[in-house]
Structure formats: C-alpha cells, structure tokens
Design an enzyme around this catalytic site. Structure first.
Site, PDB file in Angstrom:
ATOM      1  N   ASP A  84      26.107  11.185   2.833  1.00 43.85           N
ATOM      2  CA  ASP A  84      24.929  10.894   3.648  1.00 43.85           C
ATOM      3  C   ASP A  84      24.364   9.553   3.216  1.00 43.85           C
ATOM      4  O   ASP A  84      24.083   9.339   2.035  1.00 43.85           O
ATOM      5  CB  ASP A  84      23.894  12.008   3.459  1.00 43.85           C
ATOM      6  N   HIS A 114      12.862   4.280   7.872  1.00 43.86           N
ATOM      7  CA  HIS A 114      12.820   5.546   7.135  1.00 43.86           C
ATOM      8  C   HIS A 114      12.708   5.290   5.634  1.00 43.86           C
ATOM      9  O   HIS A 114      11.853   5.876   4.952  1.00 43.86           O
ATOM     10  CB  HIS A 114      14.072   6.372   7.446  1.00 43.86           C
ATOM     11  N   GLU A 152      16.196  16.239   9.193  1.00 47.66           N
ATOM     12  CA  GLU A 152      16.465  14.805   9.277  1.00 47.66           C
ATOM     13  C   GLU A 152      17.392  14.604  10.474  1.00 47.66           C
ATOM     14  O   GLU A 152      18.518  15.121  10.488  1.00 47.66           O
ATOM     15  CB  GLU A 152      17.100  14.272   7.986  1.00 47.66           C
ATOM     16  N   GLU A 177      19.970  12.760  12.414  1.00 45.50           N
ATOM     17  CA  GLU A 177      20.959  11.762  12.009  1.00 45.50           C
ATOM     18  C   GLU A 177      22.152  11.775  12.970  1.00 45.50           C
ATOM     19  O   GLU A 177      22.351  12.709  13.746  1.00 45.50           O
ATOM     20  CB  GLU A 177      21.480  12.055  10.590  1.00 45.50           C
ATOM     21  N   ASP A 229      20.223  17.023   8.840  1.00 44.87           N
ATOM     22  CA  ASP A 229      20.295  17.154   7.384  1.00 44.87           C
ATOM     23  C   ASP A 229      19.026  17.886   6.926  1.00 44.87           C
ATOM     24  O   ASP A 229      18.052  17.266   6.510  1.00 44.87           O
ATOM     25  CB  ASP A 229      20.397  15.744   6.774  1.00 44.87           C
ATOM     26  N   ARG A 273      11.810  19.387   0.898  1.00 41.58           N
ATOM     27  CA  ARG A 273      11.170  18.216   0.260  1.00 41.58           C
ATOM     28  C   ARG A 273      10.598  18.528  -1.107  1.00 41.58           C
ATOM     29  O   ARG A 273      10.580  17.652  -1.984  1.00 41.58           O
ATOM     30  CB  ARG A 273      10.050  17.680   1.154  1.00 41.58           C
ATOM     31  N   GLN A 327      13.536  18.725  -3.467  1.00 38.37           N
ATOM     32  CA  GLN A 327      14.061  17.355  -3.572  1.00 38.37           C
ATOM     33  C   GLN A 327      13.187  16.474  -4.477  1.00 38.37           C
ATOM     34  O   GLN A 327      13.699  15.759  -5.346  1.00 38.37           O
ATOM     35  CB  GLN A 327      14.141  16.751  -2.157  1.00 38.37           C
ATOM     36  N   LYS A 376      19.148  19.611  -0.489  1.00 35.45           N
ATOM     37  CA  LYS A 376      19.894  19.216   0.710  1.00 35.45           C
ATOM     38  C   LYS A 376      21.094  20.119   0.972  1.00 35.45           C
ATOM     39  O   LYS A 376      21.510  20.274   2.120  1.00 35.45           O
ATOM     40  CB  LYS A 376      20.441  17.791   0.527  1.00 35.45           C
ATOM     41  N   THR A 410      23.760  21.817   6.419  1.00 33.59           N
ATOM     42  CA  THR A 410      23.758  20.600   7.236  1.00 33.59           C
ATOM     43  C   THR A 410      24.373  20.991   8.573  1.00 33.59           C
ATOM     44  O   THR A 410      25.511  21.465   8.609  1.00 33.59           O
ATOM     45  CB  THR A 410      24.615  19.493   6.585  1.00 33.59           C
ATOM     46  N   GLU A 452       7.895  12.009   7.501  1.00 33.06           N
ATOM     47  CA  GLU A 452       7.252  10.814   8.048  1.00 33.06           C
ATOM     48  C   GLU A 452       6.260  11.161   9.165  1.00 33.06           C
ATOM     49  O   GLU A 452       5.175  10.604   9.223  1.00 33.06           O
ATOM     50  CB  GLU A 452       8.315   9.863   8.625  1.00 33.06           C
TER      51      GLU A 452
HETATM   52 MN    MN Z   1      19.747  12.666   5.188  1.00 30.71          MN
END
Ligand code: MN
Length: 408
Positions: A122, A129, A195, A197, A229, A233, A236, A249, A253, A355
């Site tokens: 990834d 971002h 996420e 992606e 993804d 948080r 993480q 993570k 996925t 975000e």
């Molecule tokens: Mn990611």
C-alpha cells in the site's frame, strides 16, 4: 479512437459497455468458478465461448481457471489479444450466435476474489492525504516528511486478508492508548475508518534481482480494482512508530470483484499534477508521468459523503511499480499494490473519515440525524468510480462494498 457499437444495444454511456470489459471470477449454481467478463448487466463465460469459437486456444486454459492469475502470467501481448478478441465478439453481429449462448445475467452469478493475491503493498501517493494526516498526527512538525517528494512511500500489507466486495468486515480488537493516558488498553477499535483507494493488479512475473523501470512498468500493469483499506486509527496511532502500519490495517482489505484492464483506461491518462523537486533518474521515464482521471464516490449507508479525485495523485502507477522493484524485489503474478488514500484538495474530495471528520472531532451528520466520527457496527460503506472512455464512453470501475459487524 471511437468505441465500437455492440450488438448488445447498450446505452452509449453504460459503465460496462464494450469500452470497459473487466475481468472477474464467477460461478453459477453448483458450477466451478471460472473467468467472466462483464458486459452490461451480464457476464460472458469466456472459457465456454473460447471453446465454442476456437480461435484463441492459447487463452482457453487461463479463462477456465478459478483466478485471474494464469491470465496475469501470460503478459501484455496475450492481454491485448484477449481484449481484441472480446471486442470483436461483442461488436460483430455475425458473432452474436456463438456468444449469446454464453451470457449469464449478473443476478444469477456468484462473484469471488478475482486474484490469488501474491504480495500486497500500500502506497501513500496523495500529497493532500499525506499532508492532512501529518497535520493531525504530528501537529508540531511539517505536514510532509522530508522523504515524501523523493520516493513513493509504502508499506507491505497482508495479502491473505484481501477480500472481495461484499465480505463482512469484523471490527478488530487491539491495543490502543486513550488520549492523555500513559499505558494502553485492549479492546474493540473505537476509530474504525475507511481508505478509498485504487489497487493495481500486476502480472508477467520477474526474476529476483531484476528491477522494472518506469518505461517497462506498462508490461506488468494488468488492471485496476477499487480498494478499501479498512483502518483502525486508534490501533494504528499506538503501533505505527517506528515501523509503520501493522495490525491496524491487516484485519481486512476489500477489493472490487471486477478488474478493469489498463487498456480500458487509455483515454483517462492525464499528466500528474507536477513533481517538484524532480525525482531521481530511476523514477523518471522517457515520457512525463501520467496519472488517471478517475472520479470516485464514497457512500456511507446510502449517502454520498465524498467524491475523491484520482487525478490529484502525486506519483504515477508506473513510478510506484518502478520504486517497488528498484531494490531487485521480484514481481509475482497476482501482486497487488494500492495507491494510498485518494484525497483531493477540497473538503468534499477527501478519502477517509480521519480527514473528513478531523480525527472524529467534527463528526458527519447523516440524513437519519445520526452522526459519525468513525464507523458504527452495521454501517455499510461502498466505493464507486468511473473514468472517461474513448469517444464519450464511460468506463465503470464498479464498486467495492463492506458492512461492519461487531467483534467476536
Ligand atoms: Mn491505505
């Protein structure tokens, strides 16, 4: 180049017209999984039609497989041949009889994970971002780390927990340190995020010790999937220093069931926004780096909460692939690398809740009156995307969806 018309009589702006022709793996009834190509609201059983048509014997075994990996191993000349053959079948009226018998309505098929994922990487290719995350997690430092504009930052993820669209996502448990606390606690993540992606599917394996240059990357880039993804948080934030993302993570996925060939996205190639400083020579090709004009949509429980724009991504897919192999790491058929969260410059083009809600401090309000800092059990997240195709056609990337279920 104009998009040829199909005898299927699809509307010209159908996202799965003959300009798209994505590959997936499907089964019907008690049948075995095999390769299918989506056209309109139907799936073409390509192994069956290859046998009936008889002109592509070199592709027939790959089409009969339960993953796309054998097709990925054949390399770009075979991928081009397959696409030209499919386009002819679906546009020449005299092929209709041989093809029509092998079209299956989409609502009668089960779709499975299209690739046996080899290695999974990834990246972190959106400057917006990376800057936003830097401001949230490291408010006392510059938003971008000193390396960010010199190399496409990435980490190796967990290939074995890549799942197909529709798979339930179980809220992970783990260590997290509450704000202000000195020591961690253990329990279900309280900051479960998405996420949005793009994932790149790689074929034509290489030998260990042989880097793939930016100019050679095209030979290995088979197609793209939409990728979510999922990210815890709180897990993480506590675990990532100094070696990067790990259990926050690797619990899941999600990828879309349809892989859209890069050849379907030729009309969507656009210059990247501009790279300053100039990257080192191994990250430069003979042509300026090209991104992709792909328009995404993030939907939470039926409400669109963001429209990320892939064309704002800083690094090109070819640069990411060249960087990933510059140390001699080999490519395997079925390698998957993702772009990193797709965030654009505007508040309505951000690709994750971190975000969108400023780490949960500015929750979103949904039409049912509820608010979300992060995801609640039962929440359903769907990513969708499309790209401009040739002559006004629309190339659909389908969707990737997942629903959060409580921890065991
Ligand atoms: Mn990611």
């Amino acid at each position: 180049m104009t998009a040829p018309a199909s005898w299927l009589d699809l509307p010209p702006d159908h996202p799965f017209g003959v300009a798209t022709l994505p590959y997936g793996v499907f089964a019907t009834g008690a049948g075995t999984p095999r390769v299918g190509v989506r056209v309109g609201e139907q799936v073409l059983d390509v192994a069956a039609v290859a046998e009936a048509d008889g002109r592509v014997p070199e592709l027939a075994a790959a089409f009969g497989a339960a993953t796309l990996n054998p097709l990925l191993s054949l390399g770009r000349p075979a991928w081009r041949r397959a696409r030209a053959w499919l386009t002819e079948l679906l546009t020449q009226p005299d092929r209709r009889a041989v093809v029509a018998a092998h079209l299956v309505p989409l609502d009668r098929v089960r779709l499975s994970l299209p690739i046996d994922v080899a290695d999974y990487v990834d990246f972190y290719a959106s400057e917006y971002h990376a800057s936003n995350v830097g401001r949230i997690f490291r408010p006392d430092s510059p938003p971008l780390t000193p390396n960010w504009k010199h190399l496409p930052i990435g980490y190796h993820g967990r290939a074995g927990t890549v799942v197909v669209s529709g798979t339930e996502i179980r809220r992970p448990r783990g260590q997290r340190r509450p704000p202000g606390a000195a020591t961690p606690t253990f329990g279900p993540s309280q900051a479960l995020d998405i996420e949005a992606e793009l994932g790149f599917v790689v074929g034509q394996a290489t030998e260990l010790g042989t880097p793939v240059s930016v100019d050679e990357a095209d030979e290995h880039l088979f197609g793209v999937v939409l990728l979510n993804d999922w990210s815890a948080r709180d897990i993480q934030a506590w675990e990532y220093v100094p070696l990067g993302p790990f259990l926050g993570k690797s619990f899941a996925t999600s990828i879309s069931a349809w892989v859209v060939p890069l050849d379907a996205l030729a009309a969507a190639r656009v210059p990247v926004p501009g790279q300053d400083p100039e990257p080192l020579p191994y990250l430069r090709g003979t042509k300026p780096p090209q991104g992709l004009d792909i328009r995404c949509e993030v939907e939470l429980n039926g409400t669109v909460i963001s429209r990320p724009t892939y064309r704002d991504m800083y690094w090109s897919p070819e640069q990411m692939l060249a960087h990933m192999t510059v140390n001699g790491a080999r490519l395997r058929d079925g390698d998957l690398f993702a772009s990193g969260t797709i965030s654009g410059p505007r508040d309505d083009s951000l690709g994750c809740l971190l975000e969108l809600t400023r780490n949960g401090t500015q929750p979103l309000r949904l039409p049912d009156g509820s608010t979300r800092g992060y995801l609640t059990d039962g929440d359903r997240v769907t990513l969708r995307a499309w790209a401009p195709g040739p002559a006004g056609a629309r190339v659909g990337l389908g969707e990737v969806t997942g629903t959060i279920v409580p921890p065991r």
